[in-house]
Design an enzyme around this catalytic site. Structure first.
Site, PDB file in Angstrom:
ATOM      1  N   ASP A 409       0.819  -1.203   0.000  1.00 18.72           N
ATOM      2  CA  ASP A 409       0.000   0.000   0.000  1.00 18.72           C
ATOM      3  C   ASP A 409       0.861   1.264   0.000  1.00 18.72           C
ATOM      4  OD1 ASP A 409      -2.611   1.380   0.461  1.00 18.72           O
ATOM      5  OD2 ASP A 409      -1.632   1.943   2.342  1.00 18.72           O
ATOM      6  N   GLU A 462       1.196  -0.496  -5.163  1.00 17.22           N
ATOM      7  CA  GLU A 462       0.256   0.590  -5.422  1.00 17.22           C
ATOM      8  C   GLU A 462       1.095   1.868  -5.452  1.00 17.22           C
ATOM      9  OE1 GLU A 462      -3.373   3.218  -3.593  1.00 17.22           O
ATOM     10  OE2 GLU A 462      -1.825   2.352  -2.348  1.00 17.22           O
TER      11      GLU A 462
END
Length: 731
Positions: A409, A462
């Protein structure tokens, strides 16, 4: 009294940094002396654990709770139990201070170096048998603490009773507590360097946690799970190659489906292993990506502000029940990807922040150690022990839980020192730039160790910027990820789809621009949870028009996405066109499947997955330029796009055509490279998907008419707001 007054006072005050040097058995003037510190006890005796006979009666010293006695007849160290009397109560217990250390020399060396790849095998709470006695070994890193104790019901949460042993220069404290095991709740009580008592801390390497809002860690066994997924694990490396289909269903376990008749509770891991796995299998997704399951205190963070990095959240069950969910996926040949959050952590008092009274896991300077977007703390990646802690956590999920991939993330927030910071709010790197060299090295370390230790897995970034080489190998200067989310593609194409069709011709480039960089990284095309929250509405909401037109637009868009180069990711609920944006406190609106348009959308996604999986032309060269060829790129006026997808084996190519206007285009001629019958493999306007059924009656025959630089062409009907897939019938 055979103990110094200073030591006695420190024991009584609970601030002794080396309790094993004074408690337990010690030789004094040629005799074995036994000391224990048991606040509140009135009498203490040491018993022979085999016979129950009294070895020595201990005497109360001037310090309340401190007892000592001499075993006059014993020449060698001996095992013993303690019999304690307090008022009308009497009980027996083993003495933690009679046991030697558990951590061995090699582990101690690796801990000191900050290079222990199996950190979880040493730190945390482990149920073991030590020196012939069953109990739990606790170990925690707190190098600057004056004193560390483990506390729980087993010692009435009194930090003076089980002060831990510090292991040399490693900064690790340990203690073996006999007689406690699985399910025991505990925390660490720490005295900071300045002598202040810190809030009780959860275990940074705890394998279980209490139900929030309670904050204790829970002893969980991590060894001995009976895995039954050997067949999957053997073939995983082949299944997850870059030339294989990857279609990911992103899911938030707490809101996928709920149980309204039981207080609207979320499903357990056991229930998810039954219901969710069957659904993902039926829908034809190859992988399931689970939003963070590492324990987190705040439901509204969706797991992206974790504290218990080694503990699957108890909201759905235990550690082994989570493993059962993974195993259930593997039995159905579904890979499991975990969202992993090494970029930041919350400031909750029981967490990692100022863990030993200093900025231990985070940077001391808030310009480096505080994240303004999320009001969280940022890890100090330049500290070897912290980088090792996080890298070992990645290996823990991959090895101990058989997870098949990690989606990392917020990578962009890690890569840049000035991310979301104004001038004067960040510190440049050693060269005066904005790149975070320590974070870059850390990510390279994670990928190198993960792929090296656990072959066949995948890591996904990401990453929302144009940082070069995210999915390039580390030895080529890249970050070493297997894949990267294509955020640019997602933003551009959603921007296009939200336009009224009459204006789309002015935004045509938003659908074609992505092909200029589509093969610069190994991309995944993400329609994730981030696109259906915070007032953005659902994907269906974003589509222009009313009623059927909204559904037709979304169907055409899904067809475009599945025909486009890149692996696929779709957030739960989007597969049946959830009507409202996602709410983590509520179930998906499954009742919508009673309506034909929503059921039709679900049918479409199921069939797109099947077409994608079964045709190498659509997946084999997802990340290679030779797998893509424009046929009709520039027809902005008609808002039509057409392209060919090629497979690595030279088989029949797939022709994909999208019409993004509500206008039927009859006799639309498309150049094709080969003569023959081009079968209509999928039509997003089909009746079964909620469309009108207009199409090409199963296929078209090519004509010897050159078009678009190809020697042959086909004359097709392009239904309004539709994507079509044609493939040469090779017999």
């Amino acid at each position: 009294m055979n103990i110094s007054q200073t030591d006695a006072e420190k024991l009584a005050a609970g601030c002794h940094g080396n309790p094993f040097s004074v408690l337990g058995l010690h030789e004094v003037a040629g005799k074995l002396s036994l000391r224990v510190f048991l606040p509140g006890a009135e009498t203490v005796e040491a018993l022979d654990p085999k016979t129950g006979r009294v070895i020595v009666t201990l005497n109360q010293t001037e310090t309340p709770g401190l007892f000592e006695g001499t075993a006059a007849r014993r020449k060698k160290r001996f095992a013993y139990h303690l019999r304690i009397t307090q008022g009308a109560h009497q009980w027996q217990m083993d003495d933690p201070y009679r046991f030697g250390p558990v951590i061995g020399d090699i582990d101690e060396y690796l801990l000191g170096e900050g290079s222990h790849r199996r950190l979880w095998s040493v730190l945390g709470a482990h149920v073991i048998t030590h020196e012939g006695v069953a109990g739990t070994h606790f170990a925690v890193w707190a190098p600057n603490a004056q004193r560390v104790s483990v506390v729980g019901e087993f010692n009435v949460w009194d930090g003076r009773r089980m002060m831990m042993r510090q292991r040399g220069a490693t900064g690790v404290w340990e203690i073996f507590v006999p007689g406690i095991g699985e399910g025991e709740i505990y925390k660490y009580e720490i005295i900071a360097p300045d002598g202040s008592l810190l809030p009780q801390k959860a275990d940074p390497v705890g394998f279980g946690a209490e139900h929030p809002p309670r904050t204790g860690s829970v002893v969980r066994k991590i060894d001995g799970y009976a895995w039954d997924d050997a067949q999957w694990m053997t073939r995983r490396a082949d299944v997850q190659r870059i030339d294989q289909p990857v279609s990911i269903y992103e899911v938030h376990l707490g809101s996928w489906r709920r149980v309204p008749e039981d207080g609207n509770r979320p499903l357990s891991y056991v229930e998810l292993a039954d219901q969710l796995v069957a659904y993902v299998k039926d829908m034809g997704f190859t992988h399931m990506e689970v939003m963070p399951v590492s324990e987190f205190p705040f439901d509204g963070s969706w797991g992206y502000q974790p504290i218990g990095l080694f503990a699957p959240t108890i909201r759905h069950g235990t550690l082994d029940e989570f493993r059962a969910l993974v195993a259930a996926c593997h039995r159905e040949n579904i890979g499991v990807i975990l969202d992993w959050v090494p970029g930041h952590f919350p400031e909750d008092a029981h967490g990692l922040g100022r863990f030993d009274g200093t900025a231990l896991y985070e940077h001391a300077d808030r310009k480096e150690g505080f994240h303004p977007d999320w009001n969280t703390l940022v890890y100090n990646y330049g500290r070897a022990e912290v980088a090792n802690y996080l890298a070992a956590n990645a290996l823990y999920w991959l090895q101990e839980h058989h997870v098949d991939g990690l989606r990392v993330d917020a990578v962009a927030s890690m890569l840049y020192r000035d991310y979301s910071r104004k001038d004067g709010e960040w510190i440049p790197n050693r060269d005066g730039g904005r790149e975070n060299y320590e974070a870059i090295s850390f990510l390279q370390k994670v990928n190198t160790e993960s792929y090296g230790e656990v072959p066949g897995i995948m890591t996904i970034a990401e990453e929302s910027t144009a940082f070069p080489g995210v999915s390039a190998p580390v030895d080529a200067g890249g970050l070493g990820f297997g894949f990267k989310w294509n955020m640019g593609w997602m933003n551009d194409t959603l921007q296009y789809m939200q336009q009224d069709p009459i204006h789309r011709k002015y935004h045509h480039h938003e659908m074609t621009f992505g092909l200029h960089y589509a093969f610069s990284e190994n991309f995944i095309l993400p329609l994730s949870h981030d696109e259906v929250v915070h007032g953005k509405g659902s994907l269906l909401d974003k589509m222009p028009g009313q009623g059927d037109d909204k559904f037709a637009n979304l169907r055409a868009y899904y067809g475009f996405m599945w025909g486009h180069p890149g692996k696929k990711l779709l957030f739960m609920g989007c597969e049946f066109a959830q009507g409202v944006e996602w709410n983590h406190d509520s179930s998906l609106d499954w009742h919508l499947l009673d309506h034909p348009q929503h059921r039709g959308m679900q049918n479409l996604v199921r069939d797109l997955n099947a077409l994608y999986r079964e045709n190498a032309a659509l997946h084999g060269l997802d990340c290679a330029a030779q797998g893509f060829e424009w046929i009709d790129e520039n027809n902005a006026e008609a808002s039509v796009l057409a392209w060919l997808r090629h497979g690595p084996d030279g088989g029949a190519p797939m022709l994909v055509v999208s019409n993004f206007t509500p206008v039927e285009r009859s006799h639309y001629r498309l150049g094709v490279p080969q003569a023959g019958r081009w079968v209509e493999r999928l039509n997003t306007n089909a009746d079964c998907y909620g469309g009108t059924g207009l199409g090409n009656l199963g296929g078209v025959q090519s004509a010897d008419i050159a078009a678009a630089g190809r020697p042959f062409s086909i004359d097709v009907v392009l239904p309004p707001l539709t994507t079509l897939f044609f493939q040469l019938d090779d017999g």
